[in-house]
Enzyme design. Structure first.
Site, PDB file in Angstrom:
ATOM      1  N   HIS A  14      33.857  15.914 116.117  1.00 11.96           N
ATOM      2  CA  HIS A  14      33.147  14.627 115.921  1.00 11.96           C
ATOM      3  C   HIS A  14      32.495  14.231 117.247  1.00 11.96           C
ATOM      4  O   HIS A  14      33.165  13.781 118.171  1.00 11.96           O
ATOM      5  CB  HIS A  14      34.138  13.537 115.495  1.00 11.96           C
ATOM      6  CG  HIS A  14      33.507  12.205 115.214  1.00 11.96           C
ATOM      7  ND1 HIS A  14      33.848  11.425 114.129  1.00 11.96           N
ATOM      8  CD2 HIS A  14      32.551  11.482 115.876  1.00 11.96           C
ATOM      9  CE1 HIS A  14      33.153  10.302 114.136  1.00 11.96           C
ATOM     10  NE2 HIS A  14      32.357  10.317 115.202  1.00 11.96           N
ATOM     11  N   HIS A  16      28.632  12.535 119.094  1.00 12.26           N
ATOM     12  CA  HIS A  16      27.261  12.014 119.031  1.00 12.26           C
ATOM     13  C   HIS A  16      26.494  12.564 120.232  1.00 12.26           C
ATOM     14  O   HIS A  16      26.842  12.248 121.373  1.00 12.26           O
ATOM     15  CB  HIS A  16      27.263  10.483 119.082  1.00 12.26           C
ATOM     16  CG  HIS A  16      28.076   9.869 117.980  1.00 12.26           C
ATOM     17  ND1 HIS A  16      27.529   9.487 116.779  1.00 12.26           N
ATOM     18  CD2 HIS A  16      29.405   9.605 117.890  1.00 12.26           C
ATOM     19  CE1 HIS A  16      28.488   9.000 115.988  1.00 12.26           C
ATOM     20  NE2 HIS A  16      29.634   9.061 116.643  1.00 12.26           N
ATOM     21  N   LYS A 100      28.465  12.885 105.827  1.00 14.62           N
ATOM     22  CA  LYS A 100      29.174  11.760 106.430  1.00 14.62           C
ATOM     23  C   LYS A 100      28.913  10.472 105.657  1.00 14.62           C
ATOM     24  O   LYS A 100      27.763  10.116 105.391  1.00 14.62           O
ATOM     25  CB  LYS A 100      28.683  11.599 107.883  1.00 14.62           C
ATOM     26  CG  LYS A 100      29.270  10.427 108.647  1.00 14.62           C
ATOM     27  CD  LYS A 100      30.663  10.732 109.189  1.00 14.62           C
ATOM     28  CE  LYS A 100      31.287   9.500 109.806  1.00 14.62           C
ATOM     29  NZ  LYS A 100      31.195   9.478 111.250  1.00 14.62           N
ATOM     30  N   HIS A 137      33.708   7.344 107.985  1.00 12.22           N
ATOM     31  CA  HIS A 137      34.009   6.231 108.896  1.00 12.22           C
ATOM     32  C   HIS A 137      34.728   5.200 108.033  1.00 12.22           C
ATOM     33  O   HIS A 137      34.101   4.484 107.258  1.00 12.22           O
ATOM     34  CB  HIS A 137      32.730   5.656 109.509  1.00 12.22           C
ATOM     35  CG  HIS A 137      33.009   4.510 110.445  1.00 12.22           C
ATOM     36  ND1 HIS A 137      32.833   4.589 111.812  1.00 12.22           N
ATOM     37  CD2 HIS A 137      33.515   3.269 110.211  1.00 12.22           C
ATOM     38  CE1 HIS A 137      33.205   3.441 112.371  1.00 12.22           C
ATOM     39  NE2 HIS A 137      33.615   2.617 111.417  1.00 12.22           N
ATOM     40  N   HIS A 175      38.104   9.553 113.355  1.00  8.34           N
ATOM     41  CA  HIS A 175      38.569   8.672 114.445  1.00  8.34           C
ATOM     42  C   HIS A 175      39.581   7.635 113.984  1.00  8.34           C
ATOM     43  O   HIS A 175      39.341   6.439 114.089  1.00  8.34           O
ATOM     44  CB  HIS A 175      37.403   8.026 115.191  1.00  8.34           C
ATOM     45  CG  HIS A 175      36.322   7.391 114.368  1.00  8.34           C
ATOM     46  ND1 HIS A 175      36.571   6.649 113.248  1.00  8.34           N
ATOM     47  CD2 HIS A 175      34.976   7.385 114.535  1.00  8.34           C
ATOM     48  CE1 HIS A 175      35.426   6.200 112.763  1.00  8.34           C
ATOM     49  NE2 HIS A 175      34.448   6.648 113.512  1.00  8.34           N
ATOM     50  N   ASP A 248      34.525  11.694 119.284  1.00  6.74           N
ATOM     51  CA  ASP A 248      33.674  10.526 119.032  1.00  6.74           C
ATOM     52  C   ASP A 248      33.006  10.066 120.324  1.00  6.74           C
ATOM     53  O   ASP A 248      32.786   8.874 120.532  1.00  6.74           O
ATOM     54  CB  ASP A 248      34.465   9.379 118.381  1.00  6.74           C
ATOM     55  CG  ASP A 248      33.553   8.290 117.823  1.00  6.74           C
ATOM     56  OD1 ASP A 248      32.361   8.568 117.592  1.00  6.74           O
ATOM     57  OD2 ASP A 248      34.031   7.159 117.651  1.00  6.74           O
TER      58      ASP A 248
END
Ligand SMILES: NC(=O)N[C@@H](CC(=O)O)C(=O)O
Ligand SMILES: [Zn+2]
Ligand SMILES: [Zn+2]
Length: 348
Positions: A14, A16, A100, A137, A175, A248
């Site tokens: 995970h 970004h 996702k 999420h 997360h 994350d």
């Protein structure tokens, strides 16, 4: 205890990386340590189909440092309009590994997210059918729900129903931040797993709020109280293969964090495995780090583990005060403070 730790090369399930001018920095940071990473699709506009995932993947590959074999594993961003056919096409591409679910409004760049899970049941059914993991999420967004309770309420209102509706669907509860999520995942079937970040293992809400408000600890789901941190440490170091590494790491420019209304996200990719080693060492559980970081994730995703290795040494160093982020700067987690583990460059 040894001052050296050698692990099969880990993966980050995970992360970004953002886009454009930020990519050379964010890709170099992840590729330094990790063989592969699950690339979050919350760009503006988001990565909605195989063609957009392909274009983003090419931009990431082009940003790799010379000689890097880092492999980005792409993810689709589910919207109210995602069709089962788009899921099947993405799977057929070979480079899209998951989709996702962002509840609309839950987090950074989730405006195009799903307004009601009922709207995407056909897409989820296709995922269950073809074995594509659904990444979630897991927070409700209703204004009347306290920000510290949003994960727990999401479990009660959505997670239980989803895994009942689709008992064979692979689900990654992303997360996780609460003892409630640890319990839910532990008790669910083997096709339900979870990622845990380094910052949720190392910190709780006191670190963010006592003695001054520290915006660089602000992320979503928000840091919880210490008892939840302990439950996450227990899960990560338990050896249970349902729990695996997902940083994350989520960079925002300094001005967007240090603001009257600051963005959510912590930048940890510059020292991710080092931060996890610190958390596992606090628990005397360094022997459990390889399973969590290098074995459980590939097993869940149905991929082979990496075969080469990395080596960490126990040696203090100082985290940079800031890092370049395109033309801007990002303040990393632990900026200017001591880190206890250091990655040895290129061990074979
Ligand atoms: N975790 C965060 O606080 N922020 C992430 C989004 C996310 O993972 O929810 C981001 O993209 O900035
Ligand atoms: Zn998220
Ligand atoms: Zn994220």
């Amino acid at each position: 205890m040894s001052d050296r730790l050698t692990l099969l090369r880990p993966d980050d399930w995970h992360i970004h990386l953002r886009d454009g001018a930020a990519l050379p920095q964010t890709v170099a940071d992840v590729a330094r340590t990790f063989g592969r990473a699950i690339i979050m699709p919350n760009l503006v506009p988001p990565v909605r189909n195989a063609a957009e995932a392909d274009a983003y993947r090419q931009r990431i590959l082009a940003a790799r440092p010379a000689g890097s074999r880092f492999e980005p594993l792409m993810v689709l961003y589910l919207t109210d309009r995602t069709q089962p056919e788009e899921i099947r096409q993405a799977k057929a591409s070979g480079f899209v590994h998951a989709a996702k679910l962002y509840p609309a409004g839950a987090t950074t760049n989730s405006d195009s997210g799903v307004t009601s899970i009922d709207k995407i049941l056909p897409a989820i059914e296709a995922m269950a059918d073809i074995g594509m993991p659904l990444l979630i999420h897991g927070e409700v967004t209703r204004g009347d729900v306290d920000v510290f309770d949003r994960e727990k309420i999401f479990i009660d209102e959505h997670m239980r129903r989803l895994v009942e509706l689709f008992p064979t669907l692979k689900v990654v509860f992303e997360h996780i931040t609460t003892a409630d999520a640890v319990q839910f995942v532990t008790e669910a079937s083997a096709n339900v797993g979870a990622t845990i970040t380094a910052h949720h293992l190392l910190y709780n809400r006191n670190h963010m709020l006592v003695g001054g408000i520290r915006p660089h600890f602000y992320c979503l789901p928000i840091l919880k109280r210490n008892t939840h941190q302990v439950a996450l440490l227990d899960a990560a170091t338990s050896g249970n293969p349902k729990f695996f590494l997902g940083t994350d790491s989520a960079p925002h420019a300094q001005h967007a964090k240090e603001a009257a209304c600051g963005c959510a996200g912590c930048y940890t990719a510059f020292a991710a495995i080092e931060l996890y080693a610190e958390a596992f060492e606090q628990r005397n559980a360094l022997d459990k780090l390889e399973g969590f970081a290098s074995l459980n994730g590939p097993r869940f995703y149905g991929l082979p583990a990496n075969t080469d290795r990395i080596t960490l040494v126990r040696e203090d160093w100082t985290a940079p005060a800031s890092l370049p982020f395109g033309e801007l700067t990002v303040i990393p987690l632990r900026a200017g403070e001591t880190l206890r583990w250091r990655l040895l460059e290129e061990s074979k």
